[in-house]
Design an enzyme around this catalytic site. Structure first.
Site, PDB file in Angstrom:
ATOM      1  N   LYS A  48       0.846  -1.197   0.000  1.00 30.30           N
ATOM      2  CA  LYS A  48       0.000   0.000   0.000  1.00 30.30           C
ATOM      3  C   LYS A  48       0.884   1.251   0.000  1.00 30.30           C
ATOM      4  O   LYS A  48       2.082   1.193   0.295  1.00 30.30           O
ATOM      5  CB  LYS A  48      -0.930  -0.014   1.208  1.00 30.30           C
ATOM      6  CG  LYS A  48      -0.237  -0.067   2.555  1.00 30.30           C
ATOM      7  CD  LYS A  48      -1.242  -0.182   3.688  1.00 30.30           C
ATOM      8  CE  LYS A  48      -0.524  -0.249   5.039  1.00 30.30           C
ATOM      9  NZ  LYS A  48      -1.487  -0.329   6.156  1.00 30.30           N
ATOM     10  N   ARG A  63     -11.085  -0.395  15.142  1.00 32.22           N
ATOM     11  CA  ARG A  63     -11.002   0.468  13.962  1.00 32.22           C
ATOM     12  C   ARG A  63     -12.000  -0.095  12.964  1.00 32.22           C
ATOM     13  O   ARG A  63     -13.187   0.199  13.047  1.00 32.22           O
ATOM     14  CB  ARG A  63      -9.561   0.491  13.446  1.00 32.22           C
ATOM     15  CG  ARG A  63      -9.243   1.622  12.484  1.00 32.22           C
ATOM     16  CD  ARG A  63      -7.763   1.689  12.166  1.00 32.22           C
ATOM     17  NE  ARG A  63      -7.253   0.470  11.577  1.00 32.22           N
ATOM     18  CZ  ARG A  63      -5.992   0.298  11.192  1.00 32.22           C
ATOM     19  NH1 ARG A  63      -5.106   1.274  11.369  1.00 32.22           N
ATOM     20  NH2 ARG A  63      -5.595  -0.838  10.650  1.00 32.22           N
ATOM     21  N   HIS A 119      -6.200  -7.343  13.022  1.00 30.11           N
ATOM     22  CA  HIS A 119      -5.009  -6.496  13.070  1.00 30.11           C
ATOM     23  C   HIS A 119      -4.635  -6.260  14.525  1.00 30.11           C
ATOM     24  O   HIS A 119      -5.484  -5.899  15.346  1.00 30.11           O
ATOM     25  CB  HIS A 119      -5.264  -5.152  12.384  1.00 30.11           C
ATOM     26  CG  HIS A 119      -4.015  -4.368  12.146  1.00 30.11           C
ATOM     27  ND1 HIS A 119      -3.133  -4.668  11.134  1.00 30.11           N
ATOM     28  CD2 HIS A 119      -3.478  -3.306  12.797  1.00 30.11           C
ATOM     29  CE1 HIS A 119      -2.109  -3.815  11.158  1.00 30.11           C
ATOM     30  NE2 HIS A 119      -2.305  -2.986  12.176  1.00 30.11           N
ATOM     31  N   ARG A 153       1.343 -10.791   6.894  1.00 31.87           N
ATOM     32  CA  ARG A 153       1.247  -9.561   6.100  1.00 31.87           C
ATOM     33  C   ARG A 153       2.442  -8.661   6.449  1.00 31.87           C
ATOM     34  O   ARG A 153       2.391  -7.891   7.414  1.00 31.87           O
ATOM     35  CB  ARG A 153      -0.059  -8.830   6.393  1.00 31.87           C
ATOM     36  CG  ARG A 153      -1.320  -9.630   6.156  1.00 31.87           C
ATOM     37  CD  ARG A 153      -2.563  -8.762   6.339  1.00 31.87           C
ATOM     38  NE  ARG A 153      -2.576  -8.052   7.593  1.00 31.87           N
ATOM     39  CZ  ARG A 153      -3.092  -8.505   8.730  1.00 31.87           C
ATOM     40  NH1 ARG A 153      -3.654  -9.703   8.769  1.00 31.87           N
ATOM     41  NH2 ARG A 153      -3.063  -7.776   9.826  1.00 31.87           N
ATOM     42  N   TYR A 202      14.240  31.477   3.222  1.00 29.64           N
ATOM     43  CA  TYR A 202      13.054  32.157   3.736  1.00 29.64           C
ATOM     44  C   TYR A 202      13.280  32.664   5.160  1.00 29.64           C
ATOM     45  O   TYR A 202      13.876  31.972   6.005  1.00 29.64           O
ATOM     46  CB  TYR A 202      11.858  31.205   3.737  1.00 29.64           C
ATOM     47  CG  TYR A 202      11.205  31.029   2.382  1.00 29.64           C
ATOM     48  CD1 TYR A 202      10.699  32.120   1.675  1.00 29.64           C
ATOM     49  CD2 TYR A 202      11.093  29.779   1.817  1.00 29.64           C
ATOM     50  CE1 TYR A 202      10.098  31.966   0.444  1.00 29.64           C
ATOM     51  CE2 TYR A 202      10.488  29.589   0.581  1.00 29.64           C
ATOM     52  CZ  TYR A 202       9.995  30.695  -0.108  1.00 29.64           C
ATOM     53  OH  TYR A 202       9.403  30.533  -1.329  1.00 29.64           O
ATOM     54  N   CYS A 229      12.488  24.381   1.673  1.00 27.97           N
ATOM     55  CA  CYS A 229      11.472  24.920   0.766  1.00 27.97           C
ATOM     56  C   CYS A 229      10.687  23.778   0.122  1.00 27.97           C
ATOM     57  O   CYS A 229      11.002  22.598   0.315  1.00 27.97           O
ATOM     58  CB  CYS A 229      12.129  25.771  -0.309  1.00 27.97           C
ATOM     59  SG  CYS A 229      13.260  27.016   0.332  1.00 27.97           S
ATOM     60  N   MET A 230       9.681  24.125  -0.668  1.00 30.19           N
ATOM     61  CA  MET A 230       8.877  23.109  -1.323  1.00 30.19           C
ATOM     62  C   MET A 230       9.698  22.300  -2.322  1.00 30.19           C
ATOM     63  O   MET A 230       9.536  21.073  -2.418  1.00 30.19           O
ATOM     64  CB  MET A 230       7.688  23.751  -2.044  1.00 30.19           C
ATOM     65  CG  MET A 230       6.771  22.737  -2.734  1.00 30.19           C
ATOM     66  SD  MET A 230       5.394  23.507  -3.599  1.00 30.19           S
ATOM     67  CE  MET A 230       4.420  24.111  -2.220  1.00 30.19           C
ATOM     68  N   ASP A 231      10.596  22.941  -3.062  1.00 30.41           N
ATOM     69  CA  ASP A 231      11.277  22.282  -4.171  1.00 30.41           C
ATOM     70  C   ASP A 231      12.784  22.176  -4.004  1.00 30.41           C
ATOM     71  O   ASP A 231      13.445  21.531  -4.819  1.00 30.41           O
ATOM     72  CB  ASP A 231      10.981  23.023  -5.481  1.00 30.41           C
ATOM     73  CG  ASP A 231       9.502  23.305  -5.642  1.00 30.41           C
ATOM     74  OD1 ASP A 231       8.720  22.342  -5.526  1.00 30.41           O
ATOM     75  OD2 ASP A 231       9.136  24.470  -5.842  1.00 30.41           O
TER      76      ASP A 231
END
Length: 719
Positions: free
Chosen positions: A384, A478, A506, A565, A611, A659-661
């Site tokens: 997943k 859950r 689980h 699993r 920044y 930063c983001m990038d």
């Protein structure tokens, strides 16, 4: 080497051989001894699928590269074609000489024309056509950015069609006939690289951008319908004597399109040996025709009643056998040829940020975990969240190669994507799926988890057959049906459309060996088996039982289950580096995360960078701009020196805010750092290593979250 998603192309590989055999049929006429019309159907209609199929497959792999990389992707394809063309030409020089080719008038001009357009021997036209056609497609993609390419290629095909199967119409119009007669001074046929090849190369490229079809039967029916229409067209062309040469039909592009779509829908593993076989058969079969005739002459079997040559089908089969035998040494050489190890990414050409997926480590982990499984218990690989950021398609294919045939995902969409990538094992959807998507689950043969009795009724009401596993709530609280609600659980077996194939729960606190958590976990285990025993006592099949996740397996080994699993442990990690477990298998991290130095900046003492001026140089400093940021999944919480990376094997702290990038790292104390250098964020560089666990601890999270957050901009590369 790409870590991008790949599809299985075994169907294409299978038809390569069929196409090569159709080409042989075209040059031998296997049914001439029996029925001329039947032979025409095979050699002049069906066999015409072969060469455009080869072009379409070439375009399938070439055109996407042309779109992404431009003309730099063209030369490797041309080089391969020209090499095969040159070797094939040398192979046929004796036959060309025997046939008087080099004694004809105007040899120099004819040789140039044949080399560029017609082919030096009658079947070798494919290679110059592939070269010229690919150049045309590349030019059209570059000039029109793809928008004008298809119409132009279609027009070229129609122009070629009027000089081929529909030349009878062209010849009825004297001005048009004169144009084509002038064209035929430059080449023998319009089925060449100018008129014929570009369309099929481009169609193959367009098919590569389309999702893989999910229903082979439907694709086969569409192809069969188009093929019937093609046969009808071919018979009409023959009936009205329209063809100058019958290689190009109006319906041929449609048939090739639907054929490739059908072959893509077949879930067949790649068969690279068949690629070699089909290539050799295509190249050498005219030599084998001559050889078979030579044997027939030597044995006195050249008469019409002769065994080899008097029966056209036997003659065809003899040529096929001789061609395949000729291919055997090449197949043996290909099999014995050592495969070089995948080279590490070149820092100068690697993407801005990438994750290296160590396939050997993954294989090792599968083996190490299996050693601790109880008898008759198998691994269910949990993939997943894109296999915890490792690329689920890549991981599943590697697992299947090691015999793992069960996978767990979180959502139906994840399962469908794996099916479309060719994953064939059982796929269990662990999470909730909208009952309205039940047809999707059924169509892609996914196993859905039943999370409540009411949910089971809603799934059943969808009126489609579904494979399901029941989830018992034994204390996690859950998802799941209360373990002790035996009557409700037993009632689910009456659902007409649900096939119950498994039962699982689980464990909520298997990660720790704390006394209270151990007691809680052991109580969950007792509850699960009591619930399963009650169903079995009532004569109800519980199917496959599974209770252990990674920590369940490591801390509570030996439980009698059908599956374990395994998620985070499969990738060589624990959720937290300090976790203690009863079992300590030798696990190796599978993922390394790297980026590049994009630029270097010299900062005077007292100056700030990034920044909010979050980094202030206390001394003359050098900072490196690194091409990764929180938009790629590197945690912003590691700003201000909490995070550390490796540059040239040495530790460098994160400088200022991430930063983001991109982000800044302080490389003042690391000599020789240059633009393009590799920056290691997770993994080893020289004698130093940064583990995912260390990074997760610094970011105040767990490795599961850290890896799952790695975004799609981070290219996965198998090494």
């Amino acid at each position: 080497m790409s870590g991008g998603r790949r599809t299985r192309y075994g169907g294409l590989d299978l038809f390569r051989v069929a196409a090569a055999l159709l080409v042989v049929a075209n040059h031998t006429g296997p049914l001439l001894s029996f029925n001329g019309t039947a032979n025409y159907l095979i050699t002049d209609i069906l066999a015409r699928l072969a060469v455009p199929f080869f072009f379409a497959v070439s375009g399938f792999f070439l055109v996407p590269k042309l779109t992404e990389q431009g003309r730099s992707a063209l030369w490797p394809f041309m080089r391969k074609c020209l090499l095969l063309y040159g070797v094939s030409t040398l192979l046929y020089l004796p036959l060309m000489a025997r046939n008087g080719y080099f004694g004809q008038p105007g040899l120099a001009l004819n040789l140039l024309r044949d080399l560029v357009l017609n082919g030096t021997f009658y079947h070798l036209w494919y290679f110059p056509a592939a070269v010229l056609g690919s150049c045309i497609v590349a030019a059209l993609l570059r000039a029109g950015k793809g928008t004008a390419a298809l119409p132009v290629c279609a027009v070229l095909y129609v122009l070629g069609l009027l000089g081929d199967s529909y030349y009878g119409l062209t010849a009825a119009l004297p001005p048009l006939k004169a144009v084509y007669e002038a064209l035929f001074l430059g080449f023998d046929y319009t089925r060449n690289g100018l008129f014929f090849a570009p369309l099929f190369l481009l169609l193959g490229g367009l098919l590569a951008r389309r999702p893989e079809p999910a229903r082979p039967g439907r694709c086969a029916a569409r192809f069969s319908a188009a093929l019937a229409l093609l046969i009808a067209e071919g018979l009409l062309v023959r009936g009205f004597s329209l063809a100058r040469h019958d290689s190009m039909y109006l319906l041929l592009p449609l048939c090739v399109w639907l054929l490739v779509q059908w072959l893509r829908a077949l879930k067949v593993k790649p068969l690279p040996a068949l690629r070699t076989l089909s290539t050799v058969v295509y190249v050498v079969h005219p030599l084998c025709i001559v050889g078979v005739r030579g044997v027939g002459k030597a044995l006195g079997l050249l008469a019409e009643s002769g065994f080899l040559l008097g029966n056209s089908l036997v003659h065809y089969l003899a040529v096929v056998a001789a061609s395949c035998l000729t291919a055997l040494p090449f197949l043996f050489w290909r099999r014995r040829r050592p495969k070089p190890p995948a080279p590490p990414p070149d820092p100068q050409t690697a993407p801005r940020a990438w994750a290296e997926i160590d396939m050997a480590a993954l294989k090792h982990n599968i083996s190490a975990l299996r050693q601790h499984l109880p008898r008759d218990c198998r691994l269910m690989a949990v993939v997943k969240a894109n296999a915890y950021g490792h690329d689920d398609g890549l991981v599943c294919r590697a697992c299947e190669a090691q015999g793992v045939d069960a996978f767990a995902v979180a959502t139906a969409d994840e399962g469908v994507r794996l099916r479309l990538e060719g994953v064939r094992g059982d796929i269990l959807v662990l999470g909730w799926t909208d009952p309205a998507q039940a047809p999707l689950l059924s169509r892609h043969d996914l196993i859905q988890t039943v999370v409540s009795a009411d949910y089971a009724c809603r799934l059943d009401a969808a009126n489609v057959p579904l494979r399901v596993h029941l989830k018992l709530d034994t204390g996690m609280h859950r998802l799941g049906i209360p373990w002790d609600d035996a009557d409700h659980i037993a009632g689910l077996y009456a659902c007409q459309h649900l096939r119950i194939e498994g039962l699982f729960t689980h464990l909520a606190a298997a990660e720790t060996l704390d006394g209270a958590d151990e007691a809680r976990t052991e109580e969950q285990i007792r509850r699960f088996y009591r619930g399963a025993e009650e169903l079995q006592r009532r004569g109800l099949p519980t199917g496959k039982l599974h209770i252990q996740s990674s920590y369940g397996m490591l801390n509570y080994p030996g439980l009698p289950c059908d599956y374990a699993r395994v998620g985070i442990a499969l990738y060589g990690l624990l959720s937290s580096p300090g976790d203690r477990t009863r079992l300590t298998p030798d696990l190796r991290p599978v993922l390394s995360l790297r980026a590049r130095v994009a630029e270097l900046r010299d900062i005077a003492a007292g100056d700030t960078a990034g920044y909010d001026g979050a980094f202030t140089a206390r001394r003359p400093s050098r900072v490196a701009v690194v091409s990764i940021g929180y938009g790629d999944g590197y945690p912003r919480a590691l700003s201000g020196g909490r995070g550390v990376v490796l540059v040239r094997g040495q530790h460098a702290p994160v400088a200022g805010l991430i930063c983001m990038d991109q982000m800044l790292v302080d490389v003042t104390d690391i000599p020789g750092v240059a633009e393009g250098d590799t920056v290691t964020l997770i993994g080893r560089d020289g004698s130093n290593e940064i583990t995912a666990g260390q990074l997760a601890r610094a970011a105040d999270t767990i490795t599961n979250e850290l890896l799952c957050r790695l975004g799609p901009r981070v290219e996965r590369i198998a090494v």
